[in-house]
Design a protein around this motif. Structure first.
Motif, PDB file in Angstrom:
ATOM      1  N   GLU A   3       0.835  -1.190   0.000  1.00  0.00           N
ATOM      2  CA  GLU A   3       0.000   0.000   0.000  1.00  0.00           C
ATOM      3  C   GLU A   3       0.872   1.243   0.000  1.00  0.00           C
ATOM      4  O   GLU A   3       1.907   1.310   0.668  1.00  0.00           O
ATOM      5  CB  GLU A   3      -0.904   0.004   1.239  1.00  0.00           C
ATOM      6  N   ALA A   4       0.461   2.221  -0.780  1.00  0.00           N
ATOM      7  CA  ALA A   4       1.251   3.441  -0.903  1.00  0.00           C
ATOM      8  C   ALA A   4       1.015   4.348   0.286  1.00  0.00           C
ATOM      9  O   ALA A   4       0.048   4.227   1.015  1.00  0.00           O
ATOM     10  CB  ALA A   4       0.870   4.156  -2.197  1.00  0.00           C
ATOM     11  N   ALA A   5       1.943   5.286   0.466  1.00  0.00           N
ATOM     12  CA  ALA A   5       1.749   6.334   1.454  1.00  0.00           C
ATOM     13  C   ALA A   5       0.604   7.218   0.992  1.00  0.00           C
ATOM     14  O   ALA A   5       0.126   7.122  -0.132  1.00  0.00           O
ATOM     15  CB  ALA A   5       3.043   7.126   1.596  1.00  0.00           C
ATOM     16  N   SER A   6       0.181   8.105   1.879  1.00  0.00           N
ATOM     17  CA  SER A   6      -0.950   8.978   1.566  1.00  0.00           C
ATOM     18  C   SER A   6      -0.704   9.726   0.265  1.00  0.00           C
ATOM     19  O   SER A   6       0.366  10.272   0.023  1.00  0.00           O
ATOM     20  CB  SER A   6      -1.153   9.980   2.708  1.00  0.00           C
ATOM     21  N   ARG A   7      -1.713   9.730  -0.589  1.00  0.00           N
ATOM     22  CA  ARG A   7      -1.597  10.405  -1.881  1.00  0.00           C
ATOM     23  C   ARG A   7      -2.888  11.134  -2.200  1.00  0.00           C
ATOM     24  O   ARG A   7      -3.904  10.950  -1.524  1.00  0.00           O
ATOM     25  CB  ARG A   7      -1.255   9.413  -2.988  1.00  0.00           C
ATOM     26  N   THR A   8      -2.851  11.971  -3.212  1.00  0.00           N
ATOM     27  CA  THR A   8      -4.027  12.713  -3.637  1.00  0.00           C
ATOM     28  C   THR A   8      -4.666  11.996  -4.818  1.00  0.00           C
ATOM     29  O   THR A   8      -3.996  11.733  -5.825  1.00  0.00           O
ATOM     30  CB  THR A   8      -3.650  14.147  -4.042  1.00  0.00           C
ATOM     31  N   ILE A   9      -5.952  11.700  -4.681  1.00  0.00           N
ATOM     32  CA  ILE A   9      -6.648  10.912  -5.695  1.00  0.00           C
ATOM     33  C   ILE A   9      -7.885  11.669  -6.170  1.00  0.00           C
ATOM     34  O   ILE A   9      -8.697  12.129  -5.355  1.00  0.00           O
ATOM     35  CB  ILE A   9      -7.043   9.534  -5.141  1.00  0.00           C
ATOM     36  N   LEU A  10      -8.030  11.784  -7.475  1.00  0.00           N
ATOM     37  CA  LEU A  10      -9.209  12.394  -8.069  1.00  0.00           C
ATOM     38  C   LEU A  10     -10.266  11.318  -8.282  1.00  0.00           C
ATOM     39  O   LEU A  10      -9.969  10.242  -8.815  1.00  0.00           O
ATOM     40  CB  LEU A  10      -8.860  13.031  -9.417  1.00  0.00           C
ATOM     41  N   VAL A  11     -11.490  11.606  -7.862  1.00  0.00           N
ATOM     42  CA  VAL A  11     -12.602  10.677  -8.074  1.00  0.00           C
ATOM     43  C   VAL A  11     -13.645  11.362  -8.945  1.00  0.00           C
ATOM     44  O   VAL A  11     -14.301  12.312  -8.522  1.00  0.00           O
ATOM     45  CB  VAL A  11     -13.232  10.237  -6.745  1.00  0.00           C
ATOM     46  N   ALA A  12     -13.786  10.908 -10.186  1.00  0.00           N
ATOM     47  CA  ALA A  12     -14.824  11.427 -11.069  1.00  0.00           C
ATOM     48  C   ALA A  12     -16.150  10.766 -10.710  1.00  0.00           C
ATOM     49  O   ALA A  12     -16.185   9.620 -10.271  1.00  0.00           O
ATOM     50  CB  ALA A  12     -14.466  11.146 -12.526  1.00  0.00           C
ATOM     51  N   GLY A  13     -17.239  11.508 -10.918  1.00  0.00           N
ATOM     52  CA  GLY A  13     -18.543  10.972 -10.550  1.00  0.00           C
ATOM     53  C   GLY A  13     -18.634  10.723  -9.064  1.00  0.00           C
ATOM     54  O   GLY A  13     -19.163   9.703  -8.612  1.00  0.00           O
ATOM     55  N   ALA A  14     -18.132  11.667  -8.278  1.00  0.00           N
ATOM     56  CA  ALA A  14     -17.944  11.448  -6.839  1.00  0.00           C
ATOM     57  C   ALA A  14     -19.241  11.266  -6.066  1.00  0.00           C
ATOM     58  O   ALA A  14     -19.218  10.752  -4.944  1.00  0.00           O
ATOM     59  CB  ALA A  14     -17.155  12.611  -6.246  1.00  0.00           C
ATOM     60  N   THR A  15     -20.369  11.698  -6.607  1.00  0.00           N
ATOM     61  CA  THR A  15     -21.637  11.527  -5.887  1.00  0.00           C
ATOM     62  C   THR A  15     -22.416  10.317  -6.397  1.00  0.00           C
ATOM     63  O   THR A  15     -23.537  10.079  -5.960  1.00  0.00           O
ATOM     64  CB  THR A  15     -22.520  12.775  -6.032  1.00  0.00           C
ATOM     65  N   GLY A  16     -21.832   9.545  -7.310  1.00  0.00           N
ATOM     66  CA  GLY A  16     -22.513   8.394  -7.880  1.00  0.00           C
ATOM     67  C   GLY A  16     -22.489   7.176  -6.979  1.00  0.00           C
ATOM     68  O   GLY A  16     -21.917   7.191  -5.885  1.00  0.00           O
ATOM     69  N   THR A  17     -23.100   6.099  -7.453  1.00  0.00           N
ATOM     70  CA  THR A  17     -23.226   4.888  -6.639  1.00  0.00           C
ATOM     71  C   THR A  17     -21.879   4.229  -6.362  1.00  0.00           C
ATOM     72  O   THR A  17     -21.730   3.527  -5.360  1.00  0.00           O
ATOM     73  CB  THR A  17     -24.160   3.870  -7.315  1.00  0.00           C
ATOM     74  N   PHE A  66      -6.613  18.198 -12.404  1.00  0.00           N
ATOM     75  CA  PHE A  66      -5.638  17.126 -12.181  1.00  0.00           C
ATOM     76  C   PHE A  66      -4.360  17.613 -11.495  1.00  0.00           C
ATOM     77  O   PHE A  66      -3.492  16.793 -11.170  1.00  0.00           O
ATOM     78  CB  PHE A  66      -5.262  16.469 -13.511  1.00  0.00           C
ATOM     79  N   ASP A  67      -4.225  18.897 -11.256  1.00  0.00           N
ATOM     80  CA  ASP A  67      -3.002  19.427 -10.648  1.00  0.00           C
ATOM     81  C   ASP A  67      -2.767  18.817  -9.266  1.00  0.00           C
ATOM     82  O   ASP A  67      -3.656  18.826  -8.407  1.00  0.00           O
ATOM     83  CB  ASP A  67      -3.082  20.949 -10.516  1.00  0.00           C
ATOM     84  N   GLY A  68      -1.581  18.279  -9.058  1.00  0.00           N
ATOM     85  CA  GLY A  68      -1.236  17.705  -7.762  1.00  0.00           C
ATOM     86  C   GLY A  68      -1.832  16.333  -7.500  1.00  0.00           C
ATOM     87  O   GLY A  68      -1.701  15.798  -6.392  1.00  0.00           O
ATOM     88  N   VAL A  69      -2.474  15.743  -8.498  1.00  0.00           N
ATOM     89  CA  VAL A  69      -3.134  14.441  -8.330  1.00  0.00           C
ATOM     90  C   VAL A  69      -2.162  13.316  -8.691  1.00  0.00           C
ATOM     91  O   VAL A  69      -1.493  13.366  -9.718  1.00  0.00           O
ATOM     92  CB  VAL A  69      -4.394  14.357  -9.215  1.00  0.00           C
ATOM     93  N   ASP A  70      -2.095  12.307  -7.837  1.00  0.00           N
ATOM     94  CA  ASP A  70      -1.228  11.162  -8.078  1.00  0.00           C
ATOM     95  C   ASP A  70      -1.920  10.067  -8.892  1.00  0.00           C
ATOM     96  O   ASP A  70      -1.305   9.394  -9.710  1.00  0.00           O
ATOM     97  CB  ASP A  70      -0.773  10.554  -6.747  1.00  0.00           C
ATOM     98  N   ALA A  71      -3.223   9.860  -8.614  1.00  0.00           N
ATOM     99  CA  ALA A  71      -3.986   8.797  -9.270  1.00  0.00           C
ATOM    100  C   ALA A  71      -5.422   9.278  -9.434  1.00  0.00           C
ATOM    101  O   ALA A  71      -5.874  10.176  -8.711  1.00  0.00           O
ATOM    102  CB  ALA A  71      -3.933   7.511  -8.447  1.00  0.00           C
ATOM    103  N   ALA A  72      -6.137   8.671 -10.384  1.00  0.00           N
ATOM    104  CA  ALA A  72      -7.493   9.145 -10.662  1.00  0.00           C
ATOM    105  C   ALA A  72      -8.423   7.988 -11.007  1.00  0.00           C
ATOM    106  O   ALA A  72      -8.034   7.039 -11.702  1.00  0.00           O
ATOM    107  CB  ALA A  72      -7.486  10.151 -11.811  1.00  0.00           C
ATOM    108  N   HIS A  73      -9.646   8.099 -10.511  1.00  0.00           N
ATOM    109  CA  HIS A  73     -10.709   7.166 -10.894  1.00  0.00           C
ATOM    110  C   HIS A  73     -11.552   7.864 -11.951  1.00  0.00           C
ATOM    111  O   HIS A  73     -12.156   8.910 -11.694  1.00  0.00           O
ATOM    112  CB  HIS A  73     -11.564   6.805  -9.681  1.00  0.00           C
ATOM    113  N   LEU A  74     -11.611   7.286 -13.148  1.00  0.00           N
ATOM    114  CA  LEU A  74     -12.320   7.875 -14.268  1.00  0.00           C
ATOM    115  C   LEU A  74     -13.490   6.991 -14.682  1.00  0.00           C
ATOM    116  O   LEU A  74     -13.610   5.844 -14.257  1.00  0.00           O
ATOM    117  CB  LEU A  74     -11.368   8.067 -15.453  1.00  0.00           C
ATOM    118  N   ILE A  75     -14.348   7.528 -15.535  1.00  0.00           N
ATOM    119  CA  ILE A  75     -15.525   6.821 -16.033  1.00  0.00           C
ATOM    120  C   ILE A  75     -15.536   6.966 -17.546  1.00  0.00           C
ATOM    121  O   ILE A  75     -15.290   8.052 -18.076  1.00  0.00           O
ATOM    122  CB  ILE A  75     -16.814   7.408 -15.420  1.00  0.00           C
TER     123      ILE A  75
END
Length: 282
Positions: A3-17, A66-75
């Motif tokens: 598991e990685a250390a704390s990182r910044t992650i973008l979550v698209a569709g953040a209010t979805g199921t 995406f600035d400063g984001v390490d990883a992202a969840h996309l749709i």
């Protein structure tokens, strides 16, 4: 799996199921979350999430997301009408320019579309998430269960290995926070731990609520008439019929993917009903 250390992650569709439980799980694990949503004022996201306005269908509104984001969840599809996104090249370019290294992509179709093509042509480490039927589809029955203790549904023999949305989120969270490349260029088909028919689901709802919930089978013609009355197109109706009469093996075969990736068994439909009992009048 490390598991990685704390990182910044973008979550698209953040209010979805899937997006909402993913935001919750990432925050609980100590990560920073940038939650992409169309209207942050109405998002009601957990404390600690950085809500930002935008959606993947409108690239012009993604400046700096995406600035400063390490990883992202996309749709791979538009959350408004579920059409395949055509903005893949622009989104990938923004992510790469910002230094994003790893992405998960929630797929809306079994065929590869323009969004996936752009991801695969990029330098990003990517993983596809391909869930079968969401357990939350059962919320379509909530009002009739609450008001009359009955579910009227057709195709009683159709089978589904439906999955809890929090398990999709858990797989995404594991992949996004991993330091190894075990999931790189992989497509993870995701199912629940059991295969259920509509009568099975209704029985489980009744057992969890501890009251009688009846299953009333509708004819094919009655179901199609309801779909058309709801405004579905001919192609939609054709797809719905195919899924219920000729369900692909992938949609009715239990796979161990959730446990293999996350280290714990997939949640059952009974657990999902307990968590959503209030919607059914429980």
């Amino acid at each position: 799996m490390t598991e990685a250390a704390s990182r910044t992650i973008l979550v698209a569709g953040a209010t979805g199921t899937v997006g909402r439980p993913l935001v919750e799980q990432l925050l609980a694990a100590g990560h920073r979350v940038r939650a992409l949503t169309r209207d942050p004022r109405k998002a009601d996201l957990p404390t600690g999430a950085e809500a930002v306005a935008g959606n993947l269908a409108d690239v012009a509104g993604l400046d700096g997301v995406f600035d400063g984001v390490d990883a992202a969840h996309l749709i791979s599809f538009d959350g408004a009408d579920f059409s395949p996104l055509t903005t893949g090249p622009e989104i990938v370019a923004l992510a790469e320019q910002a230094g994003v290294r790893r992405v998960t992509v929630l797929r809306g179709d079994i065929t590869t579309g323009p969004f996936e093509a752009a991801v695969e042509a990029s330098g990003l480490t990517w993983t596809y998430l391909a869930p079968v039927e969401f357990m939350s589809n059962a919320l379509e029955w909530a009002e009739s269960v609450r008001r009359a203790g009955v579910v009227r549904e057709g195709f009683a023999e159709s089978q589904s290995a439906m999955i809890h949305e929090a398990d999709i989120a858990a797989v995404a969270a594991t992949v996004l926070t991993s330091d190894d490349d075990a999931h790189s260029a992989q497509e993870h088909w995701l199912t629940g731990p059991e295969v259920l028919t509509p009568p099975d689901k209704v029985r489980i709802i009744g057992e969890v609520l501890r009251r009688e919930v009846r299953y009333v089978e509708l004819s094919r013609e009655e179901v199609v008439a309801e779909w058309r009355q709801s405004g579905y197109s001919d192609s939609d109706v054709e797809f719905f019929l195919a899924m219920r009469t000729e369900t692909p093996a992938a949609g009715r075969t239990v796979l161990p993917t959730v446990e293999q990736v996350t280290g714990r068994p997939a949640r059952t439909f009974a657990q999902w009903v307990r968590e959503n009992a209030e919607a059914f009048g429980g």
